[in-house]
Design an enzyme around this catalytic site. Structure first.
Site, PDB file in Angstrom:
ATOM      1  N   HIS A   1      44.483  49.532  45.622  1.00 38.79           N
ATOM      2  CA  HIS A   1      45.804  49.195  45.744  1.00 38.79           C
ATOM      3  C   HIS A   1      46.395  50.488  46.023  1.00 38.79           C
ATOM      4  O   HIS A   1      47.581  50.436  46.733  1.00 38.79           O
ATOM      5  CB  HIS A   1      46.505  48.736  44.366  1.00 38.79           C
ATOM      6  CG  HIS A   1      46.066  47.323  43.810  1.00 38.79           C
ATOM      7  ND1 HIS A   1      44.753  47.131  43.246  1.00 38.79           N
ATOM      8  CD2 HIS A   1      46.990  46.285  43.987  1.00 38.79           C
ATOM      9  CE1 HIS A   1      44.966  45.700  42.967  1.00 38.79           C
ATOM     10  NE2 HIS A   1      46.114  45.291  43.369  1.00 38.79           N
TER      11      HIS A   1
ATOM     12  N   ASP B   1      42.730  40.040  50.743  1.00 34.91           N
ATOM     13  CA  ASP B   1      43.568  40.389  49.805  1.00 34.91           C
ATOM     14  C   ASP B   1      44.931  40.730  50.092  1.00 34.91           C
ATOM     15  O   ASP B   1      45.185  40.874  51.415  1.00 34.91           O
ATOM     16  CB  ASP B   1      42.689  41.643  49.033  1.00 34.91           C
ATOM     17  CG  ASP B   1      43.232  42.033  47.363  1.00 34.91           C
ATOM     18  OD1 ASP B   1      44.072  41.336  47.092  1.00 34.91           O
ATOM     19  OD2 ASP B   1      42.287  42.659  46.960  1.00 34.91           O
TER      20      ASP B   1
END
Length: 622
Positions: free
Chosen positions: A269, A342
């Site tokens: 992330h 993702d």
């Protein structure tokens, strides 16, 4: 340009019939069949032995009637703020305008013709079951009411444990590592079936679960307890079981994060992890659960924003790697289902290329669904331009759209997508489902240390308990905080338990307060959370031990905490701090349930990480 053609003004409509009965399904079928003139036959689901061939031909007929703009949109799965598809709160409208350039989910679908929506708690999509169902209906109607409208894939991250978007009163199960500690494929399949049944009743038809990563790095900041464990064969068995459970409930399961995110100390992330496994190690470790998922008929596989030089030495993330996605996943592993990225807003995929290049490169690599780019306008137009300029062919888009439509067909979405209130009430958070979740959780709590028969505690001779420790933010939809949940469960078990939260980094004054409170208790239960060598949690536990009172430590996240607390004579692991896992741990502490869990990961010694303190499979009982 995005599709701005006129059609039914869904922004002026309600979210439709959510009353009882089967009217929702009938209405949805009528809407689908009327979605485009001349394609009624293409949407009729056949019942003959030639169904698969006919279905393929009809799906291709649908694609042939789509505009280029509609094809581009079908590739995207987007976030959107709001509890309603057409009438969100003003703050949600403002957030949508700021990030997406539209006011509502219905306008997002009208403008970009996206093929899917992803629900998040923070986007206010998942407030309660009836609201979620009405939002899902509104989204489906907004798409079906468009010219050549198609049913939507509505997705979320319902992994259970630490990552859950739909909370109480829905049934919440133990997370993956707890299920790994239970070691039961039947429990994993039951979890998938019940969770899938509840999601489908809410109009959610794609779940980004299970996690197929083999967590071999105790310092992994992004996977950890989201993984079933460190043994690839055990992980593979549980992944396959959960996949079969979800898909038996007509919810698309999603194995993630290919080619394997289990050995990294960087969170994708916020950074760009590099996996240093050799090709041989990848085959023996990371690949095993994905092969198992494919053999189980997995509907979709999510990519990882990681660099894996042994599989592709270009320096590109796996999400953008043709050698990994087309060469290995499609070619060597023989997977022809949907590949989804993702989130494209994560730093791991944005490090090397701009937001306009990432979606194009992902499609060139072999991706089908583009998940949640930072700017839908930038990403959508970049893909459109790539086709118009010849960098991507329309035929390449058709390949991905066919896979997406196959998935929608396999899920029965062309037969009806609207859900109703009665279905929600009959499926979501039922007594039977909740009781099953509790029984599964009771098979996962792991007793790592029990010197001198410290456990179970005795409500007759040790009636007064003090519960202290970490109170991390509770996973979505659970009541929390952990100390309060534990104290309540222990009180229900016959003790008088008092909660005194001390946090993940207790101050000296807080530690003093806990030590003083321990003087009036017969025993102390302390919840630990990611204890490090320098953590004040160690000081808290040492000070409590010095009181001479029996101290029971419960690792509410990573079981590795036990290595940092060698003086504790009774130590358990619950693998997460959701209510269902804490209630199970309380029953074990009280002796109402015998501990049955076994470590699904090894715990290394704190003073010498090259040596194992507790191996995979370790677990005591009474």
């Amino acid at each position: 340009m995005p599709d701005t053609s006129t059609g039914s003004d869904t922004s002026k409509r309600g979210t439709g019939n959510t009353g009882g009965g089967g009217g929702g399904a009938r209405l949805s079928r009528r809407t689908v069949l009327a979605a485009g003139a001349g394609i009624t036959a293409a949407l009729t689901v056949p019942t003959t032995a030639r169904a698969a061939t006919l279905d393929e031909r009809r799906l291709k007929a649908l694609i042939s009637r789509m505009s280029l703009q509609e094809k581009v949109g079908q590739l995207f799965v987007m976030r959107v703020y709001g509890a309603s598809a057409t009438a969100p709160d003003q703050a949600e409208i403002d957030a949508n305008l700021s990030e997406l350039g539209v006011r509502t989910a219905a306008e997002l679908i009208q403008k970009y013709r996206v093929g899917g929506i992803i629900y998040f708690t923070w986007a206010h999509n998942t407030q309660n079951p009836h609201q979620i169902a009405e939002l899902s209906n509104g989204i489906q109607k907004a798409s079906l009411d468009r010219p050549r409208g198609l049913p939507m894939l509505i997705a979320t991250d319902q992994e259970h444990g630490a990552v859950c978007r739909v909370g109480e009163p829905a049934t919440l199960f133990p997370g993956a590592m707890a299920i790994g500690a239970g070691g039961s494929a039947a429990d994993a399949r039951t979890l998938g079936r019940i969770s899938g049944t509840e999601l489908r009743a809410l109009g959610i038809n794609q779940d980004y679960s299970p996690d197929a990563d083999v967590n071999v790095n105790p310092a992994n900041p992004v996977i950890g307890v989201r993984s079933f464990g460190a043994d690839p064969a055990a992980v593979a068995e549980l992944v396959a079981a959960e996949v079969k459970g979800y898909q038996s409930a007509q919810v698309a399961a999603t194995a993630k994060h290919f080619p394997g995110h289990g050995d990294t100390a960087v969170d994708s992330h916020y950074g760009f992890p590099v996996i240093t496994h050799s090709r041989e190690l990848w085959e023996k470790l990371d690949a095993v659960p994905f092969r198992s998922a494919i053999a189980a008929g997995i509907d979709s596989i999510m990519t990882a924003h990681i660099e894996f030089p042994a599989l592709d030495d270009s320096g590109d993330p796996a999400t953008l790697s043709e050698p990994i996605l087309t060469g290995i996943l499609r070619g060597e592993l023989g997977y022809d289902g949907v590949v989804i990225t993702d989130s494209l807003g994560m730093e791991g995929v944005r490090t090397k290329y701009g937001d306009d290049r990432v979606p194009v490169l992902a499609l060139k690599a072999g991706v089908d669904q583009l998940l949640n780019p930072p700017s839908i306008d930038t990403a959508w137009n970049a893909v459109l331009k790539a086709v118009q300029d010849g960098e991507l062919t329309e035929a390449r888009l058709d390949e991905s759209i066919l896979r997406i439509l196959r998935l929608k067909s396999r899920l029965g979405l062309f037969d009806g997508v609207l859900v109703d209130r009665k279905g929600v009430d009959h499926a979501v958070g039922t007594k039977s489902h909740l009781a099953t979740a509790d029984r599964i959780a009771e098979r996962t709590t792991t007793l790592l240390v029990n010197e001198g028969g410290t456990l179970p505690l005795n409500r007759h001779t040790q009636p007064r308990l003090l519960v202290v420790g970490a109170d991390p933010d509770s996973p979505s939809g659970t009541t929390g905080p952990p100390t309060g949940v534990l104290a309540a469960a222990l009180t229900e078990a016959g003790f008088t338990a008092t909660a005194l939260p001390t946090g993940t980094s207790p101050s000296a004054a807080t530690i003093d307060q806990a030590v003083a409170a321990a003087q009036d208790a017969d025993a102390v239960v302390v919840g630990t959370y990611n204890v490090s060598a320098s953590s004040p949690q160690r000081t808290l536990v040492d000070r409590l031990l010095a009181t001479g009172k029996p101290v029971v430590a419960l690792a509410v996240r990573n079981p590795y905490d036990v290595a940092q607390l060698p003086g504790v004579r009774a130590f358990l692991a619950s693998y997460c701090w959701t209510d269902v896992e804490l209630r199970a741990a309380a029953k074990v502490i009280a002796g109402r349930v015998k501990p049955r869990g076994k470590l699904p990961v090894p715990v290394q010694r704190a003073d010498d990480p090259t040596k194992v303190l507790y191996p995979i499979g370790h677990g005591l009982t009474y």
